[in-house]
Design a protein around this motif. Structure first.
Motif, PDB file in Angstrom:
ATOM      1  N   SER A 297      58.333  38.219   2.600  1.00  0.00           N
ATOM      2  CA  SER A 297      57.651  37.559   1.485  1.00  0.00           C
ATOM      3  C   SER A 297      58.233  38.077   0.181  1.00  0.00           C
ATOM      4  O   SER A 297      58.850  39.142   0.146  1.00  0.00           O
TER       5      SER A 297
ATOM      6  N   GLU B  23      56.509  33.050   1.818  1.00  0.00           N
ATOM      7  CA  GLU B  23      56.081  33.882   2.939  1.00  0.00           C
ATOM      8  C   GLU B  23      56.609  33.260   4.214  1.00  0.00           C
ATOM      9  O   GLU B  23      56.480  32.046   4.408  1.00  0.00           O
TER      10      GLU B  23
ATOM     11  N   GLN C 165      57.894  40.038   8.988  1.00  0.00           N
ATOM     12  CA  GLN C 165      57.240  39.271   7.924  1.00  0.00           C
ATOM     13  C   GLN C 165      58.081  39.426   6.659  1.00  0.00           C
ATOM     14  O   GLN C 165      58.399  40.541   6.259  1.00  0.00           O
TER      15      GLN C 165
END
Length: 146
Positions: free
Chosen positions: A82, A63, A80
């Motif tokens: 991940s 992550e 983000q």
């Protein structure tokens, strides 16, 4: 880059035992990919030695919070990233892995940070968008159409 290495010989002493490695690694900015790190990348990897013929199974998750520019409007925004990964490392012996194409294999050790970085870069979208409905900029005047 900080190296998180596991020794092949340490894993091969314990067949079918899962070892967990949790670590933070610095995010090296990648101009070619167009991303910059905002914080360290969180990585968790489980490693299991399955025998000389079957090698070492590595299953992990990463992550990261990155900074990039929208491909449509050019605004800077946080992205983000991940993902999960699964790698099988072939062994030459109970003390060394088979280097070949695997850049994470260092002979007597496996570099988990290299492995996590490769999978992070592979997980990036083809186009970075600040929003799904971003309309971009006007091709004539350059005004933001958002």
């Amino acid at each position: 880059m900080s190296y998180v290495r596991i020794k092949v010989a340490e894993l091969t002493k314990h067949k079918d035992t899962t070892f967990r490695y949790d670590f933070l690694m610095p995010f090296a900015d990648d101009a070619e990919a167009g991303i910059r790190g905002r914080e360290k990348v969180r990585v968790a990897v489980d490693a299991v030695y399955r025998g000389l013929q079957r090698g070492i199974l590595l299953e992990g998750r990463f992550e990261a919070l990155t900074r990039t520019n929208c491909h449509r409007c050019l605004k800077e925004f946080d992205l983000q990233v991940s993902g999960d990964f699964r790698e099988e490392v072939e062994l030459l012996s109970e003390e060394t892995c088979l280097a070949g194409q695997d850049t994470a294999c260092l002979g007597e050790a496996i570099d988990l940070a290299v492995l996590a970085r490769e999978h992070l870069l592979l997980s990036l979208p083809l186009k970075f968008l600040c929003r799904e409905d971003c309309r971009g900029i006007c091709p004539q005047c350059g005004k933001d159409l958002t």
